[in-house]
Enzyme design. Structure first.
Site, PDB file in Angstrom:
ATOM      1  N   TYR A   1      34.390  56.258  33.321  1.00 26.90           N
ATOM      2  CA  TYR A   1      32.958  56.086  33.571  1.00 26.90           C
ATOM      3  C   TYR A   1      32.657  55.528  34.963  1.00 26.90           C
ATOM      4  O   TYR A   1      31.560  55.152  35.260  1.00 26.90           O
ATOM      5  CB  TYR A   1      32.346  55.213  32.478  1.00 26.90           C
ATOM      6  CG  TYR A   1      32.337  55.935  31.148  1.00 26.90           C
ATOM      7  CD1 TYR A   1      31.298  56.783  30.824  1.00 26.90           C
ATOM      8  CD2 TYR A   1      33.399  55.814  30.264  1.00 26.90           C
ATOM      9  CE1 TYR A   1      31.296  57.478  29.622  1.00 26.90           C
ATOM     10  CE2 TYR A   1      33.413  56.509  29.068  1.00 26.90           C
ATOM     11  CZ  TYR A   1      32.351  57.333  28.752  1.00 26.90           C
ATOM     12  OH  TYR A   1      32.355  58.034  27.571  1.00 26.90           O
ATOM     13  N   TYR A   2      33.659  55.471  35.790  1.00 28.21           N
ATOM     14  CA  TYR A   2      33.592  55.008  37.181  1.00 28.21           C
ATOM     15  C   TYR A   2      32.709  53.788  37.379  1.00 28.21           C
ATOM     16  O   TYR A   2      31.849  53.739  38.227  1.00 28.21           O
ATOM     17  CB  TYR A   2      33.267  56.141  38.157  1.00 28.21           C
ATOM     18  CG  TYR A   2      32.090  57.072  37.886  1.00 28.21           C
ATOM     19  CD1 TYR A   2      30.903  56.925  38.570  1.00 28.21           C
ATOM     20  CD2 TYR A   2      32.213  58.121  36.996  1.00 28.21           C
ATOM     21  CE1 TYR A   2      29.850  57.791  38.362  1.00 28.21           C
ATOM     22  CE2 TYR A   2      31.163  59.000  36.779  1.00 28.21           C
ATOM     23  CZ  TYR A   2      29.978  58.825  37.476  1.00 28.21           C
ATOM     24  OH  TYR A   2      28.928  59.693  37.280  1.00 28.21           O
ATOM     25  N   HIS A   3      33.044  52.753  36.594  1.00 25.92           N
ATOM     26  CA  HIS A   3      32.386  51.442  36.730  1.00 25.92           C
ATOM     27  C   HIS A   3      33.436  50.433  37.216  1.00 25.92           C
ATOM     28  O   HIS A   3      33.944  49.630  36.440  1.00 25.92           O
ATOM     29  CB  HIS A   3      31.806  50.992  35.387  1.00 25.92           C
ATOM     30  CG  HIS A   3      30.775  51.916  34.837  1.00 25.92           C
ATOM     31  ND1 HIS A   3      30.446  51.961  33.503  1.00 25.92           N
ATOM     32  CD2 HIS A   3      29.982  52.829  35.439  1.00 25.92           C
ATOM     33  CE1 HIS A   3      29.498  52.860  33.298  1.00 25.92           C
ATOM     34  NE2 HIS A   3      29.201  53.405  34.470  1.00 25.92           N
ATOM     35  N   TYR A   4      33.762  50.480  38.476  1.00 25.17           N
ATOM     36  CA  TYR A   4      34.859  49.678  39.011  1.00 25.17           C
ATOM     37  C   TYR A   4      34.322  48.353  39.541  1.00 25.17           C
ATOM     38  O   TYR A   4      33.363  48.325  40.321  1.00 25.17           O
ATOM     39  CB  TYR A   4      35.564  50.420  40.149  1.00 25.17           C
ATOM     40  CG  TYR A   4      35.661  51.903  39.936  1.00 25.17           C
ATOM     41  CD1 TYR A   4      36.497  52.421  38.943  1.00 25.17           C
ATOM     42  CD2 TYR A   4      34.906  52.798  40.690  1.00 25.17           C
ATOM     43  CE1 TYR A   4      36.585  53.794  38.738  1.00 25.17           C
ATOM     44  CE2 TYR A   4      34.986  54.160  40.487  1.00 25.17           C
ATOM     45  CZ  TYR A   4      35.825  54.657  39.510  1.00 25.17           C
ATOM     46  OH  TYR A   4      35.888  56.007  39.297  1.00 25.17           O
TER      47      TYR A   4
ATOM     48  N   HIS B   1      35.686  50.647  32.969  1.00 26.58           N
ATOM     49  CA  HIS B   1      35.246  50.858  31.593  1.00 26.58           C
ATOM     50  C   HIS B   1      35.917  52.115  31.039  1.00 26.58           C
ATOM     51  O   HIS B   1      35.472  53.219  31.334  1.00 26.58           O
ATOM     52  CB  HIS B   1      33.728  51.037  31.539  1.00 26.58           C
ATOM     53  CG  HIS B   1      32.952  49.773  31.682  1.00 26.58           C
ATOM     54  ND1 HIS B   1      31.631  49.753  32.088  1.00 26.58           N
ATOM     55  CD2 HIS B   1      33.288  48.481  31.458  1.00 26.58           C
ATOM     56  CE1 HIS B   1      31.197  48.492  32.113  1.00 26.58           C
ATOM     57  NE2 HIS B   1      32.192  47.721  31.739  1.00 26.58           N
TER      58      HIS B   1
END
Length: 628
Positions: free
Chosen positions: A559-562, A357
């Site tokens: 946003y470190y939404h991997y 994201h």
């Protein structure tokens, strides 16, 4: 009474650790945390952290199940599989247990990523984004330790849009429709919400604390009022309505961070059939010639061990960790593994799908009338605020991301559905220049030039910023192994704004934030847009699309939404790694149960989904092993 930042941190550690404040705060934490007595807080380990049982259990030669990774999904799987006393479970976690009391404090989240509870991954140097960040690299924060990224994240609880799950189901993943996953979300929750707790979409008896943040600045209510005037109705975004605005729902309990380990491991610390082993780095899944997984190799204290699994090996090491371990074990893209000299057991597209994201750090606004004393980080650290925190009140119970609005851009991938937003606009009650320590530098990676010339002049000014986030990004990347050394970080092949529509969507989000902030409630408290031009974008007319395109490319937010690295899909999908029951294609007794299985960018932050995936995956494992 104002205190220095570091003096105040020491005081907070003391007051939230072995001092009298520990008794005051922790004796109030009942429910899923357990009905504890004073005796539970006498010894050092429980005073300075949480008790997860014997930290050095005598490891058996074999277990029914081995779970690798103790993030939300892994903690869930370990908890639910060990409910049966006749089933043995080993949970391997390469990090350590949370021991620092400051990890409890939501407002200290910036500091968490600067510790060894974070892998400290970085994107490769970028050409289209992250231009104003150190070395032009965005941070790829990824938690390590019991609780995974819930130790270091911003605690925002968003499940996603019902269309996400119905889309998974329709694309060949039966059992993942919204109707089928909703009960898992509800069952997991112990919700304490002021306005939405009784609308039928929230649970009261679960392990996961979900609450309205106890503290709200004046900006929070002003945003909701202004968003409604701008056409974004006040909603519960964790129901079937997502287009609108709301206060953030947080994974905290009375202002204390509620990690996955606190929720799922601490209450079961006395189970004899569950061993939780920290500082244990899994380096390989053992797979025999018949392509059946039968164990795991791990290292601990510079020694190598092998442990066998009688039933299944379950990888819950996160989008990066699970993909990396599969490839090290010979399950992955054939040509990539052969280039590294790894024997190929199963040719699968592991790591070849990676979504994130992308976002942006701004726009920034000034507050010209007095609304509170929250001028900067230092102004918050007062003895009265510290005392308030001990009773679950005051600004330390907040991570200062207070409200959110969901909007739809003209370049959404789903143009035919007007009610499916693709942008999330978060209001942060502070701004980057408010932090005088190095924590914000580590978290956001804004380079010193921009930090000093653009943000630092606001240090003695009441100001705030927005954090727009693009949920349905089109840019797609991949991860590869750097080498056969299991301790090397993976290589991230991800280019921010590889698809220009991602950039344009975030420009639209900025313009929507400006439109909302131009409504009367904000005007009444003297809010004005910060008009200093961002360094590097001076050539463009302020507030023009070209200016904001430059701004997004410069102050790119991560946003470190991997997701997607171990993509779930039908056998006919050439990009799929696991099937709808999360079984790795072509290898028996091996599953991936974590956020890496999510097939496309979700309309959510990923923690809530990870809990759901762990709970649902646990049921699948039980059913397939005749344990239901």
């Amino acid at each position: 009474m104002k205190l220095s930042v570091w003096t105040s941190l020491v005081l907070l550690v003391c007051l939230s650790g072995p001092c009298i404040a520990t008794v005051v705060r922790k004796l109030t934490l009942l429910g899923p945390y357990g009905n504890h007595t004073l005796g539970d807080y006498v010894d050092f380990s429980s005073a300075w952290g949480l008790d997860y049982g014997n930290p050095n259990p005598k490891i058996r030669k074999s277990y029914d199940f081995i779970v690798v990774g103790a993030g939300p999904a892994g903690c869930s799987v370990a908890n639910h599989l060990s409910e049966n006393p006749d089933v043995t479970v080993l949970l391997l976690e390469l990090g350590k247990a949370e021991i620092a009391p400051t990890q409890d404090i939501p407002s200290g989240f910036l500091f968490q990523t600067a510790t060894d509870y974070n892998f400290g991954y970085l994107s490769q140097p970028q050409t289209k984004g992250c231009q104003g960040l150190i070395n032009k690299q965005c941070a790829f924060h990824h938690g390590r330790g019991l609780g995974g990224s819930t130790i270091i994240n911003n605690m925002i609880y968003t499940r996603g849009n019902w269309r996400d799950f119905d889309g998974w189901n329709a694309s060949g993943n039966p059992g993942w429709s919204y109707r089928e996953v909703l009960p898992y979300f509800i069952k997991a929750e112990n919700a304490n919400l002021r306005d939405f707790g009784n609308n039928g979409f929230h649970g009261k008896d679960g392990y996961l604390s979900v609450e309205d943040i106890p503290y709200r600045s004046r900006l929070a209510s002003t945003f909701i009022q202004s968003a409604e005037m701008a056409g974004l109705p006040y909603i519960d975004y964790n129901t079937m309505d997502q287009l609108g605005s709301s206060y953030i729902q947080s994974n905290t309990k009375r202002g204390i961070r509620w990690t996955a380990a606190r929720a799922l491991l601490n209450p079961i610390r006395n189970r004899k059939n569950l061993h939780v082993l920290t500082r244990a780095w899994a380096t390989k899944v053992l797979i025999d010639k018949s392509k059946v997984a039968y164990g795991v190799v791990y290292t601990r204290d510079k020694k190598t061990y092998t442990v066998k699994a009688k039933r299944e090996v379950i990888l819950s090491a996160g989008a990066f960790g699970s993909a990396k371990l599969l490839m090290l074990s010979g399950v992955g893209p054939k040509s990539h593994l052969q280039d590294l000299g790894i024997d190929v057991i199963k040719d699968l597209p592991v790591g070849e799908t990676l979504y994130e994201h992308p976002g942006v750090l701004g726009p920034v606004f000034l507050v010209t009338k007095p609304i509170d004393n929250n001028i900067n980080f230092e102004s918050l650290i007062t003895l009265p605020n510290i005392i308030k925190y001990l009773f679950g009140q005051g600004p330390f119970t907040s991570a200062f991301t207070e409200t959110v609005g969901y909007v739809k851009s003209p370049v959404s991938p789903y143009p035919d559905d007007p009610d499916w937003p693709d942008l999330e606009i978060i209001l942060s009650a502070l701004q980057i220049g408010d932090d005088p320590t190095t924590a914000g530098r580590t978290y956001f990676r804004v380079n010193d030039g921009i930090r000093e010339s653009y943000f630092r002049p606001l240090f003695h000014t009441r100001a705030f910023m927005y954090l727009p986030l693009l949920m349905h990004s089109r840019s797609k990347g991949s991860i590869k192994l750097k080498s056969t050394n299991p301790y090397d970080h993976p290589l991230f092949n991800y280019t921010y704004f590889d698809d220009d529509r991602d950039l344009q969507a975030l420009v639209y989000a900025i313009k929507e934030a400006i439109r909302i902030t131009g409504q009367k409630p904000f005007i009444d408290i003297g809010v004005e847009q910060y008009t200093r031009k961002l360094p590097g974008c001076e050539e463009f007319e302020f507030n023009s699309d070209d200016y904001w395109r430059c701004y997004v490319r410069t102050l790119t937010g991560s946003y470190y939404h991997y997701v997607g690295t171990c993509k779930m899909g039908p056998k006919s999908d050439p990009s799929a790694v696991v099937d709808a029951r999360l079984r790795v294609y072509g290898v028996e007794k091996l599953r991936v149960v974590d956020i890496g299985i999510v097939p496309r960018p979700p309309s959510a932050h990923t923690a809530a989904m990870a809990y759901m995936i762990g709970d649902k995956g646990s049921d699948m494992i039980k059913e397939d092993n005749d344990l239901a």
